[in-house]
Design a protein around this motif. Sequence first.
Motif, mmCIF file in Angstrom:
data_model
loop_
_atom_site.group_PDB
_atom_site.id
_atom_site.type_symbol
_atom_site.label_atom_id
_atom_site.label_comp_id
_atom_site.label_asym_id
_atom_site.label_seq_id
_atom_site.Cartn_x
_atom_site.Cartn_y
_atom_site.Cartn_z
ATOM 1 N N GLY A 1 44.342 -11.886 46.154
ATOM 2 C CA GLY A 1 44.343 -10.965 45.020
ATOM 3 C C GLY A 1 44.157 -11.618 43.674
ATOM 4 O O GLY A 1 43.660 -10.997 42.739
ATOM 5 N N SER B 1 53.139 -10.411 41.382
ATOM 6 C CA SER B 1 52.792 -9.668 42.590
ATOM 7 C C SER B 1 54.069 -9.267 43.317
ATOM 8 O O SER B 1 54.986 -10.074 43.450
ATOM 9 C CB SER B 1 51.920 -10.510 43.527
ATOM 10 N N THR C 1 48.058 -7.893 45.657
ATOM 11 C CA THR C 1 47.599 -7.364 44.371
ATOM 12 C C THR C 1 48.429 -7.978 43.266
ATOM 13 O O THR C 1 49.591 -8.376 43.478
ATOM 14 C CB THR C 1 47.715 -5.833 44.323
#
Length: 318
Positions: free
Chosen positions: A275, A305, A311
């Motif tokens: 990510g 995160s 993400t």
Amino acid sequence: RFRSELVVMVRSVLSLFLVAPEIMAGNYAWSLMGAPDGGLVLNTVANPDNSSIVYVTAGAGIFRSVDSGAHWSLIFKSSAWPNDIAVDPQNPDILYAAVFVYPDMSLFKSSDGGDSWKESDSGIGSVPGFSAIKDTIRGVSVDPVNEGVAYAVGLQTGVYKTTDGGQTWGTINTGLSTVLSTCGVSCRLGRVVVDPENTKVLYLPVYNSSSDLSSAGIHKSIDGGSHWSPLLTGKSITNVYIDSQDDTYLYALVSGTNSVIASTDTGVTWASLVGYQGNVYALAVDPQNGKHIFVFGSHYGLFESSNAGATWSKDETS
């Protein structure tokens, strides 16, 4: 507590730039929490029972703050740059400091939170070829469960273990002979990482600043350091981190590529975090939630995160 430690981590990375009230402008500002007078800060550790007590290593020695970094006092003055400091999680008044004092002192211990220090390096070996000069200790870590057990890593002589609170140290290098014999000036052993769920399991990062990564990677012990075996090779690893709630999940910081890799099977297989795009210079793992991580990297900010790196969002703490 984690936020307090994180602020110290960011200050360590940016310590040369902490000359203004804010590190960054806009929504991503961090306020200056104070800095010791010793120059660049390399290592930080907080008291696990009182997060307002923080210790750092800097050029002049070891500093302590009792007000979350607002003010600092020098508690160990040294002509040499301290390499590391560790707090005993079971008794935070016990500290270990890796400070080389020429020619024959390399490790010290405090039993009163840093007010006083005693030499604690009996058994630490000498520099090869210079029997009168004790090896420099680069990293110290304390067993979080078993009283009196700690680990130290020498610059040239390998890994040491104490089971009597630092009174005596013995080498635990079985399985590391190839690494120790082939590592040149550019190759170093990192700090021993102890699995909090099974303290017999240890991880030892090995990094190399040269192009030869044959000796670099991670070694693992499943018997408290009695034997080591290679877990990962071909990558220059500076640090290993364990999810304290799920010890099958590991993170590792890769030097050279400045990236983070992760494992979900105790290090059998590894994959890059997908990510975050960019170089990573520092990583912090939430001790209460190992999937909650922060990185500081080339995108000029701190990124967060909550799902183990799947993400990311830019941290907007101010």
